[in-house]
Design an enzyme around this catalytic site. Sequence first.
Site, short mmCIF file in Angstrom:
data_model
loop_
_atom_site.label_atom_id
_atom_site.label_comp_id
_atom_site.label_asym_id
_atom_site.label_seq_id
_atom_site.Cartn_x
_atom_site.Cartn_y
_atom_site.Cartn_z
N THR A 1 -42.79 38.61 2.01
CA THR A 1 -43.23 37.63 3.01
C THR A 1 -42.22 37.47 4.14
OG1 THR A 1 -44.55 36.45 1.41
CG2 THR A 1 -43.83 35.19 3.31
N THR B 1 -41.05 37.55 -2.98
CA THR B 1 -40.72 36.60 -4.06
C THR B 1 -41.57 36.81 -5.30
OG1 THR B 1 -42.30 34.98 -3.22
CG2 THR B 1 -40.02 34.83 -2.38
N ASP B 2 -42.74 37.50 -5.19
CA ASP B 2 -43.63 37.63 -6.35
C ASP B 2 -42.96 38.32 -7.53
OD1 ASP B 2 -46.76 38.17 -4.51
OD2 ASP B 2 -45.46 36.41 -4.80
N1 ASP Z 1 -46.52 38.36 -1.79
C1 ASP Z 1 -45.20 38.18 -1.32
C2 ASP Z 1 -44.29 39.19 -1.98
O1 ASP Z 1 -43.88 39.07 -3.01
C3 ASP Z 1 -44.75 36.77 -1.62
C4 ASP Z 1 -43.43 36.39 -1.01
O2 ASP Z 1 -42.62 37.23 -0.64
O3 ASP Z 1 -43.18 35.19 -0.92
O4 ASP Z 1 -43.97 40.18 -1.46
#
Ligand code: ASP
Length: 368
Positions: free
Chosen positions: A57, A134-135
């Site tokens: 993200t 973050t995933d």
């Molecule tokens: N979908 C994103 C990822 O993990 C979520 C994030 O980065 O907050 O790449």
Amino acid sequence: MPMARNPVLAILTALFLSLTLAPGAVPMAGAAAPETPAVKDGTKALPLVVVVSTGGTIAEKTDPKTGGAVPTVSGDDLIAAVPGLAALARIEVVNYSNIDSSQMTPERWAGLSRAVDAALARPEVAGVVVTHGTDTMAEGSFFLDATLTSDKPVVFTGAMNDASSPFPDGPGNLYNAVLQVCSPASRDWGVTVTLNGYINSARDVRKTQTTNVQTFESGEKGYLGYITSGTVSRFNDRLRRVRLPLPETLPKVAFLATYAGDDGAFVRHAVDDGAKGIVIDGVGSGNVNEAVYGAVKYALSKGVVVVISTTVYYGSVEPVYGDLGGGLMLEKDGCILAGDLPGQKARLLLMLGLAGYGPDAAKLKALF
Ligand code: ASP
């Protein structure tokens, strides 16, 4: 991030950093202090930090066609969007990938581990910041925590609000991550996950909220530290870090979560599908029902290594229950209990353990 709103404070901080950091920049117990070349006027140059960009993200923007967030921002553009960074450190960017972390794989983390270790091996490099989605950041940071050979600081960071958002949290997180690498307070923490000011160890961290900027927690273990107003406050030392060699290839290890009424079919399928190991997220303190217990015994009879973790958030897997499928029976039959390690991390550790030791139950058990 106060710095952006207060240029006077930015200059004072830069002055403070050049006075305090330069002489013995990044004095860490494990790792030797990096060589910092002198600049023309004889003062020491700022620390050199390598930022390895992988996507997520923090690097995503809204796609006008679909209206959804997609990875488009390069590492260089991420750096350019952080006010005051040049006063903290010299930055080198490595654009490793640009993917949503839902697309990450253990093989991609193996390549990332090699790239990060190569940067850390350079004597002039103080440490590395990895920007990542973050995933799967909790798992990716754990994979590098287990496989990196260097003791220099490595900080994973990212964002919950993307780069198209009016309130992007990425630049502040990236600033703090670089500050953490340059701070003597961050020694001997191994790989950390730092977002929203909080510093978590890669072993204990979990993503706990799907959209909130305060999503990463370390449960009962607590935070390692906190960053505010340009200062890293150290709360805790790192308790445990398991380290294993990075193999050329990774064995097939399945991860399954059990549920009420589970007939064990998925466990049997994983065995027949060639898995060398299976991690089962059990219920409670690490229990499964009779049908799954039967499937586990089938897996063990085929030489497949079975690790039992739990869907429960706090606490550890314990050999308490003695009915068919209880943790005590599973351990007696040869399963390894994952202790306090979440199932997805236990899978990565089992992959690395099998690659390093083969199906040696005693050696594998000692990893958990
Ligand atoms: N979908 C994103 C990822 O993990 C979520 C994030 O980065 O907050 O790449």
